[in-house]
Design a protein around this motif. Structure first.
Motif, mmCIF file in Angstrom:
data_model
loop_
_atom_site.group_PDB
_atom_site.id
_atom_site.type_symbol
_atom_site.label_atom_id
_atom_site.label_comp_id
_atom_site.label_asym_id
_atom_site.label_seq_id
_atom_site.Cartn_x
_atom_site.Cartn_y
_atom_site.Cartn_z
ATOM 1 N N THR A 9 23.290 3.633 -5.974
ATOM 2 C CA THR A 9 25.000 3.369 -5.643
ATOM 3 C C THR A 9 25.134 5.217 -5.766
ATOM 4 O O THR A 9 26.501 5.530 -4.888
ATOM 5 C CB THR A 9 25.444 2.696 -6.125
ATOM 6 O OG1 THR A 9 24.987 1.212 -5.981
ATOM 7 C CG2 THR A 9 26.728 2.393 -6.341
ATOM 8 N N ALA A 63 18.967 -0.054 -7.885
ATOM 9 C CA ALA A 63 20.569 0.033 -6.948
ATOM 10 C C ALA A 63 21.342 0.483 -7.461
ATOM 11 O O ALA A 63 22.044 1.175 -6.372
ATOM 12 C CB ALA A 63 21.314 -1.907 -6.669
ATOM 13 N N THR A 64 21.340 0.516 -8.875
ATOM 14 C CA THR A 64 22.155 1.064 -9.172
ATOM 15 C C THR A 64 22.082 2.809 -9.379
ATOM 16 O O THR A 64 23.246 3.854 -8.479
ATOM 17 C CB THR A 64 22.758 1.413 -10.439
ATOM 18 O OG1 THR A 64 22.323 -0.092 -11.264
ATOM 19 C CG2 THR A 64 23.481 2.444 -11.310
ATOM 20 N N THR A 66 13.024 -3.274 -11.853
ATOM 21 C CA THR A 66 13.767 -2.423 -12.143
ATOM 22 C C THR A 66 14.287 -2.575 -10.734
ATOM 23 O O THR A 66 15.331 -1.339 -10.474
ATOM 24 C CB THR A 66 12.591 -0.840 -11.633
ATOM 25 O OG1 THR A 66 12.258 -1.105 -10.792
ATOM 26 C CG2 THR A 66 12.139 -0.884 -12.612
ATOM 27 N N THR A 67 14.869 -3.797 -10.206
ATOM 28 C CA THR A 67 15.614 -3.709 -9.474
ATOM 29 C C THR A 67 16.944 -3.231 -9.040
ATOM 30 O O THR A 67 17.627 -2.641 -8.320
ATOM 31 C CB THR A 67 15.665 -5.599 -8.801
ATOM 32 O OG1 THR A 67 15.862 -6.390 -8.765
ATOM 33 C CG2 THR A 67 14.035 -5.142 -7.938
ATOM 34 N N ALA A 68 17.657 -3.737 -10.406
ATOM 35 C CA ALA A 68 19.243 -3.706 -10.884
ATOM 36 C C ALA A 68 19.236 -1.771 -11.034
ATOM 37 O O ALA A 68 20.671 -1.564 -10.388
ATOM 38 C CB ALA A 68 19.504 -5.037 -11.721
ATOM 39 N N ARG A 69 18.395 -1.352 -11.746
ATOM 40 C CA ARG A 69 18.634 0.170 -12.693
ATOM 41 C C ARG A 69 18.008 0.921 -10.776
ATOM 42 O O ARG A 69 19.203 1.418 -10.395
ATOM 43 C CB ARG A 69 17.346 -0.088 -13.261
ATOM 44 C CG ARG A 69 17.320 1.566 -13.621
ATOM 45 C CD ARG A 69 16.081 1.677 -14.479
ATOM 46 N NE ARG A 69 15.628 1.039 -14.882
ATOM 47 C CZ ARG A 69 14.263 0.419 -15.364
ATOM 48 N NH1 ARG A 69 13.320 1.177 -15.566
ATOM 49 N NH2 ARG A 69 14.005 -0.326 -16.324
#
Length: 621
Positions: free
Chosen positions: A265, A261-262, A256-259
């Motif tokens: 942001t 980070a989103t 879930t790192t990309a989620r």
């Protein structure tokens, strides 16, 4: 901590008195959550007064100092009038020296009084906060584990630290603010009337709309600030949860790192707009205040220049009155906020008292039984013991069990059968709903907490290590232990070689919740702590559950040696462990369904044999 200073500088025409745009300053707005808290747990004013009763002399002195400073400071405008109307026009140098020296003296005197008042009020608030903090901490220590199970850890910390600190700040600033603002407002109003009754009437007309406009403009900034704080709180929560050891591990394993980070942001991007709105609202507020404070002296100057209202007013009187009129705005605004500040303070008290009013279920005995831990034989007896958690469903029912001194009793059963609950009654982590748990014939409820803790040692399946060194974690069990004793305990727990191989040895930091070490190493550290305590009664709640087979065998051998001659109640999960016990009891649905020597139970073809056959070497479903 905020203390309203009685030494308020006079404002010059067109200037803006200093006001802070930070939350909590300026016009305040009632938090609905505070009202809800007070409705759920009302606060008695008498109870609050009792906290400050030991500090009555300090309170009286502080109020007198604030009043004196407010009154003394009002001499400044009259001194200015004397300079302008008398000393300067007549070139009276001695009078000018006396008046200017008096101006400096008044400022110095009020400043010294302000420092003394702040010191006394702060010291008093800190003492009250200290007493409450210690009382709340010790009271929460007496609560059963069920309280901490159903209560978020952050909630307990918030009430113990933030709420008490907030209470002290709000109450101290509110109390001193009432005295300061009230005396300043009254004294200033009297001085204004003394200088010019006509201009005072004009001020009564101009001030109310000016105050109303200032509050309306400030509320805009407060609303934006609240939104910004909520977004920041969400951002901080994500940082705390996502960048902790456990959070980082969860994100990496779940992908879930990309989620994350989103989401971070998006929240950070929201702050851009909120910060722009906040700054613009602040600019509009300052611009509005500039217009208001320019308009007030303008009206006064206009009235002073009209024949119908001037009546021969001198320049000195006009300047003095303008200064007084300018400085009356801030204390009036402060008084208007007192109601909201007081509700906030009451809400803090309500949250603290709500915890203090919790009835400690595990009350220490008023008259503890005489006890010498070194002479304890260690017989543990359960007599018709039943137990139910808060939901009322029975976990244990009618348990009759004797663990003879110096023997080992293994407790087995399927998940939810009540094994850990039974073990937790011996160190009195919970109290039996009915029946008695006794050690050497003495009810554990009749033992002083320190005596019981010295008698019963516990190693559970949930290991907890503090964020400190290995040495400090071990010294929790025996503060005065020597390094030799520490190494001996580690040797017994099969961990001495591992610690010795580390560069810092005993001074190695275990990390947050022990994450510096593996699960098995954490468990062995906990076992070493129990070894160091050397208790006559041992409770092992699946103490080797986190160990691999090889390590478990070494630690189990050490525990067997430690258990020799001691009373041991062991929640077992492997057949090999159970077979070494003196007796085995099988729990099912909170009742003992089978009891006897392990070899006898295996041949009896009963519940124990079924558990062993169904799980091969494991006995826990």
């Amino acid at each position: 901590m905020n203390h309203s200073s009685p030494n308020i500088p006079a404002t010059t025409p067109g200037s803006i008195p200093h006001t802070s745009d930070r939350p909590g300053r300026g016009p305040a707005r009632l938090n609905p959550a505070d009202r809800t808290q007070l409705t759920r747990h009302p606060v008695s004013l008498r109870r609050i007064a009792a906290l400050f009763a030991p500090h009555r002399p300090t309170i009286v002195v502080v109020v007198l100092l604030i009043t004196a400073a407010s009154v003394i400071n009002l001499a400044q405008p009259f001194l200015v009038r004397g300079v302008i109307d008398d000393a300067l026009p007549h070139q009276d140098i001695p009078l000018l020296i006396w008046l200017t020296a008096a101006m400096v003296g008044v400022a110095a005197l009020t400043s010294v009084i302000g420092v003394v008042q702040t010191w006394m009020a702060t010291a008093m608030g800190q003492k009250v906060m200290h007493a409450l903090r210690v009382k709340l901490f010790t009271h929460l220590q007496s609560q059963p584990l069920s309280f901490f199970t159903r209560t978020r850890g952050g909630e307990v910390q918030s009430r113990l630290t933030h709420d008490i600190a907030g209470m002290q700040s709000v109450v101290t600033s509110t109390a001193t603010g009432v005295a300061s603002n009230l005396t300043t407002t009254v004294a200033t109003a009297v001085a204004m009337v003394a200088l010019s009754p006509q201009l005072s009437l004009i001020s009564l007309v101009v001030l109310p709309p000016a105050i109303w406009l200032s509050r309306r403009v400030a509320l805009i900034r407060r609303q934006v600030t609240d939104e910004r704080q909520a977004t920041l709180a969400a951002l901080h929560t994500q940082v705390e949860e996502g960048l902790s050891v456990s959070g980082a591990r969860l994100a990496k394993t779940l992908g879930t790192t990309a989620r994350d980070a989103t989401l971070f942001t998006q929240r950070s991007d929201q702050l851009i707009g909120l910060e722009l709105r906040s700054q613009l609202a602040g600019r509009w507020r300052m611009a509005t205040m500039q217009i208001v404070f320019a308009a007030i002296p303008a009206v006064i100057y206009l009235a002073a220049g009209l024949p119908a209202t001037s009546q021969g007013m001198t320049i000195g009187t006009l300047v003095a009155f303008t200064a007084l009129q300018g400085q009356v705005f801030r204390p009036v605004m402060g008084l208007l906020n007192i109601g909201v500040q007081w509700v906030t303070a009451l809400a803090f008290f309500s949250r603290i008292f709500e915890y203090l009013d919790l009835d400690p279920e595990l009350k220490p005995p008023a008259d503890p039984a005489p006890w010498d831990a070194e002479r304890v034989q260690g017989e543990v007896r359960f007599e018709q013991v039943s137990f139910a958690y808060d939901d009322g469903s029975p976990t244990l029912a009618g348990i009759d069990l004797v663990v003879p001194a110096g023997t080992t009793t293994a407790v087995v059963g399927s998940t939810g059968s009540g094994k850990s609950t039974l073990a937790s009654l011996v160190p009195r982590l919970y109290d039996a709903t009915s029946g008695r748990v006794m050690i050497d014939g003495v009810d554990v409820r009749d033992l002083a907490p320190a005596d019981l803790a010295a008698t019963v040692g516990v190693v559970s399946q949930e290991t907890y290590l503090i964020h400190a060194s290995v040495r400090e974690n071990l010294l929790l069990a025996q503060p005065g232990a020597t390094d030799a004793a520490l190494w001996s305990a580690l040797e017994t727990a099969s961990l001495a070689g591992t610690i010795a191989a580390l560069p810092e040895g005993l001074d190695t930091l275990v990390g947050a919740r022990g994450h510096r070490f593996s699960g098995g190493e954490q468990q062995r550290l906990a076992i070493a702590r129990t070894v160091l305590r050397n208790p006559p009664v041992l409770v092992l709640d699946e103490a080797t559950s986190a160990l691999d087979n090889t390590t478990e065998a070494r630690v189990q051998a050490a525990l067997d040696e430690l258990s020799s001659g001691r009373t041991t109640l062991m929640i077992a999960h492997r057949l090999s462990t159970v077979m070494d016990a003196d007796q085995v009891i099988v729990l099912e649905g909170g009742r003992i369904v089978e009891q006897g020597a392990p070899s006898e139970l295996l041949t009896a073809d009963g519940p124990f044999a079924s558990l062993a056959a169904g799980r091969e070497s494991a006995l826990v479903a």
